[in-house]
Design an enzyme around this catalytic site. Structure first.
Site, PDB file in Angstrom:
ATOM      1  N   GLY A  88      35.488 -23.152 -56.343  1.00 30.42           N
ATOM      2  CA  GLY A  88      34.717 -21.970 -55.926  1.00 30.42           C
ATOM      3  C   GLY A  88      34.471 -21.987 -54.425  1.00 30.42           C
ATOM      4  O   GLY A  88      34.338 -23.065 -53.834  1.00 30.42           O
ATOM      5  N   GLY A  97      34.605 -31.015 -59.101  1.00 34.04           N
ATOM      6  CA  GLY A  97      35.733 -30.844 -60.014  1.00 34.04           C
ATOM      7  C   GLY A  97      37.043 -31.175 -59.317  1.00 34.04           C
ATOM      8  O   GLY A  97      37.820 -32.023 -59.777  1.00 34.04           O
ATOM      9  N   ASP A 138      26.267 -26.023 -55.307  1.00 36.01           N
ATOM     10  CA  ASP A 138      25.530 -26.680 -56.399  1.00 36.01           C
ATOM     11  C   ASP A 138      24.907 -28.012 -55.956  1.00 36.01           C
ATOM     12  O   ASP A 138      23.983 -28.496 -56.584  1.00 36.01           O
ATOM     13  CB  ASP A 138      26.465 -26.953 -57.588  1.00 36.01           C
ATOM     14  CG  ASP A 138      27.144 -25.684 -58.093  1.00 36.01           C
ATOM     15  OD1 ASP A 138      26.618 -24.589 -57.830  1.00 36.01           O
ATOM     16  OD2 ASP A 138      28.196 -25.796 -58.752  1.00 36.01           O
ATOM     17  N   ARG A 176       3.826  -7.401 -60.386  1.00 33.74           N
ATOM     18  CA  ARG A 176       4.683  -7.973 -61.426  1.00 33.74           C
ATOM     19  C   ARG A 176       5.477  -9.162 -60.905  1.00 33.74           C
ATOM     20  O   ARG A 176       5.527  -9.428 -59.710  1.00 33.74           O
ATOM     21  CB  ARG A 176       5.591  -6.918 -62.032  1.00 33.74           C
ATOM     22  CG  ARG A 176       6.630  -6.349 -61.108  1.00 33.74           C
ATOM     23  CD  ARG A 176       7.340  -5.197 -61.850  1.00 33.74           C
ATOM     24  NE  ARG A 176       8.217  -4.454 -60.997  1.00 33.74           N
ATOM     25  CZ  ARG A 176       8.623  -3.206 -61.243  1.00 33.74           C
ATOM     26  NH1 ARG A 176       8.204  -2.567 -62.305  1.00 33.74           N
ATOM     27  NH2 ARG A 176       9.441  -2.592 -60.436  1.00 33.74           N
ATOM     28  N   GLY A 204      24.258 -22.873 -59.842  1.00 32.27           N
ATOM     29  CA  GLY A 204      24.078 -24.323 -59.753  1.00 32.27           C
ATOM     30  C   GLY A 204      24.709 -25.087 -60.898  1.00 32.27           C
ATOM     31  O   GLY A 204      24.620 -26.306 -60.964  1.00 32.27           O
ATOM     32  N   ARG A 205      25.290 -24.366 -61.856  1.00 29.23           N
ATOM     33  CA  ARG A 205      25.819 -24.988 -63.087  1.00 29.23           C
ATOM     34  C   ARG A 205      24.719 -25.827 -63.730  1.00 29.23           C
ATOM     35  O   ARG A 205      23.604 -25.360 -63.850  1.00 29.23           O
ATOM     36  CB  ARG A 205      27.060 -25.834 -62.786  1.00 29.23           C
ATOM     37  CG  ARG A 205      28.246 -25.016 -62.344  1.00 29.23           C
ATOM     38  CD  ARG A 205      29.505 -25.864 -62.313  1.00 29.23           C
ATOM     39  NE  ARG A 205      30.546 -25.231 -61.546  1.00 29.23           N
ATOM     40  CZ  ARG A 205      31.436 -24.368 -62.041  1.00 29.23           C
ATOM     41  NH1 ARG A 205      31.406 -24.069 -63.321  1.00 29.23           N
ATOM     42  NH2 ARG A 205      32.339 -23.832 -61.278  1.00 29.23           N
ATOM     43  N   ARG A 219      26.866 -17.511 -52.671  1.00 30.36           N
ATOM     44  CA  ARG A 219      28.035 -18.170 -52.062  1.00 30.36           C
ATOM     45  C   ARG A 219      28.456 -17.473 -50.774  1.00 30.36           C
ATOM     46  O   ARG A 219      29.408 -17.888 -50.134  1.00 30.36           O
ATOM     47  CB  ARG A 219      29.207 -18.171 -53.055  1.00 30.36           C
ATOM     48  CG  ARG A 219      28.883 -19.050 -54.214  1.00 30.36           C
ATOM     49  CD  ARG A 219      29.908 -19.319 -55.243  1.00 30.36           C
ATOM     50  NE  ARG A 219      31.189 -18.762 -55.244  1.00 30.36           N
ATOM     51  CZ  ARG A 219      32.007 -18.838 -56.303  1.00 30.36           C
ATOM     52  NH1 ARG A 219      31.587 -19.458 -57.401  1.00 30.36           N
ATOM     53  NH2 ARG A 219      33.192 -18.332 -56.264  1.00 30.36           N
TER      54      ARG A 219
HETATM   55  O1  F6P Z   1      30.232 -24.203 -58.678  1.00 32.82           O
HETATM   56  C1  F6P Z   1      29.886 -23.107 -57.899  1.00 32.82           C
HETATM   57  C2  F6P Z   1      29.458 -21.932 -58.737  1.00 32.82           C
HETATM   58  O2  F6P Z   1      29.066 -20.886 -57.882  1.00 32.82           O
HETATM   59  C3  F6P Z   1      28.369 -22.230 -59.754  1.00 32.82           C
HETATM   60  O3  F6P Z   1      27.098 -22.322 -59.179  1.00 32.82           O
HETATM   61  C4  F6P Z   1      28.554 -21.084 -60.712  1.00 32.82           C
HETATM   62  O4  F6P Z   1      28.119 -21.412 -62.014  1.00 32.82           O
HETATM   63  C5  F6P Z   1      30.044 -20.898 -60.723  1.00 32.82           C
HETATM   64  O5  F6P Z   1      30.541 -21.471 -59.530  1.00 32.82           O
HETATM   65  C6  F6P Z   1      30.466 -19.454 -60.814  1.00 32.82           C
HETATM   66  O6  F6P Z   1      31.860 -19.440 -60.910  1.00 32.82           O
HETATM   67  P1  F6P Z   1      32.732 -18.105 -60.881  1.00 32.82           P
HETATM   68  O7  F6P Z   1      32.986 -17.776 -59.440  1.00 32.82           O
HETATM   69  O8  F6P Z   1      33.969 -18.491 -61.587  1.00 32.82           O
HETATM   70  O9  F6P Z   1      31.940 -17.022 -61.531  1.00 32.82           O
END
Ligand code: F6P
Length: 359
Positions: free
Chosen positions: A11, A116, A141, A176, A184-185, A269
């Protein structure tokens, strides 16, 4: 003179262009030829491999502060380590990638990736036997073992903080709460750091158990009738399904607490790279180039106690928690999480932020 390749995988995050730019600039100053590989392993899998050559004239310096990667990170659905493993084609895929690297006649390859990509590089390391492999850790993350910071994390914290700051104002006008779901997974760092920066009323992260009734009581007894609750995408609530922010929101609504959900998603991101990330990117690029000069291989640059140096990929891999992909037998990654002794946890509690059962 050496010939080095640079690629970004996994990513994207803000800061990739700064690393690419600093690597290319620093390498050219050393008299090296610099090749950018397009689309990560996708570009390597193509015949011939898709590459560009950097020169001082073509280095797009104006892009170095922007998010994304001008080398791209790969196409959705393309053959990569994961999809090749899933299809039982990993051996053939690895052979092809190794052949491509050889065809580019590289002395060194700098792989800018997340846990990864770096785990997969280590687990399939024969691919890189013909080059020096230097990895640079990047991810919003911040779940990469052995480094105190990953490129992209500080910008993501800033992005999420700014997003929440803006919601805070409309929250106050309408008495509210906003339940904001962070990325962040299964690691809570992004939620934790942003929650502290924002002054959230509660921060829920996967590493810490929480009690939904305690959370509801905490919000009911809060001095304000508005604010931010940050929920990491990796949390779960027993007996409930759906998106974490929706689950929490439903419980608050059932208790009579006015609230809305908000999903900043991939804006975390994005955003211009903050100074901290640019400095880290520059330090890591310089460290990677020194590692190439020192003939190191199978190493990753890390920030440890404010010192940037390299560690062997074996140390990176063995220091984390090895998580096997539930669906793909051959894929396993080494992960880091929020440590139970992270001082931000007790600080959050001291500041009246509900964080769950830390003791
Ligand atoms: O690992 C980075 C990340 O942005 C995570 O925080 C998120 O769960 C995932 O990638 C989202 O991935 P995608 O771009 O495949 O939706």
């Amino acid at each position: 003179m050496k010939r080095i390749g640079i690629m970004t995988t996994g990513g994207d995050c803000s800061g990739l262009n700064t690393v690419i730019g600093r690597l290319a600039w620093g390498a050219m100053r050393r008299g090296y030829t610099v090749i950018g590989i397009l689309d990560g392993t996708d570009g390597l899998y193509a015949t011939p491999p898709r590459v560009i050559e950097f020169t001082p004239d073509t280095l797009p310096i104006e892009n170095m502060r922007f998010a994304g990667s001008f080398l791209h990170n790969g196409h959705a659905g393309a053959l990569n380590f994961e999809t090749a493993a899933e299809k039982g084609q990993i051996a053939a895929f690895n052979r092809k990638i190794r052949k491509s690297i050889k065809s580019l006649d590289l002395d060194a390859l700098v792989l800018i990736g997340g846990n990864g990509s770096i785990s997969l590089a280590w687990c399939n390391r024969e691919i890189y036997s013909d080059v020096q492999l230097i990895c640079i850790p990047k991810t919003i993350d911040m779940d990469i073992p052995t480094t105190d910071r990953t490129i992209g994390f500080d910008t993501a914290v800033q992005q999420l903080t700014t997003y929440c700051d803006q919601l805070m104002l409309t929250a106050r006008s309408h008495h509210r709460w906003f339940v904001v779901q962070s990325m962040g997974r299964d690691c809570g760092n992004l939620a934790l750091y942003s929650g502290i920066a924002v002054g959230a009323a509660a921060i829920l992260i996967p590493e810490i158990k929480f009690d939904i009734n305690q959370l509801v009581a905490h919000i009911q007894n809060a001095p304000n009738d508005y604010g931010i609750i940050i929920v990491s995408e990796g949390i779960s609530l027993r007996g409930h399904s759906g998106r974490p922010a929706d689950m929490i929101s439903r419980k608050l609504t059932a208790a009579g607490i006015a609230n809305r959900t908000a999903y900043p998603e991939h804006t975390q991101r994005a955003g211009d790279t903050v100074a901290c990330d640019r400095i880290l990117a520059t330090r890591m690029a310089d460290c990677a180039l020194n590692a190439i000069d020192n003939n190191e291989t199978y190493v990753m640059t890390v920030l440890e106690c404010n010192d940037v140096h390299t560690v062997p990929l074996s140390v990176f891999y063995d220091s984390g928690e090895i998580v096997r992909d539930p669906n793909i037998r051959d894929v396993q990654t080494s992960n880091a999480y929020v440590a139970p002794d992270n001082p931000l946890l007790s600080i959050a509690t001291d500041m009246g932020i509900y964080i769950g059962q830390t003791k």
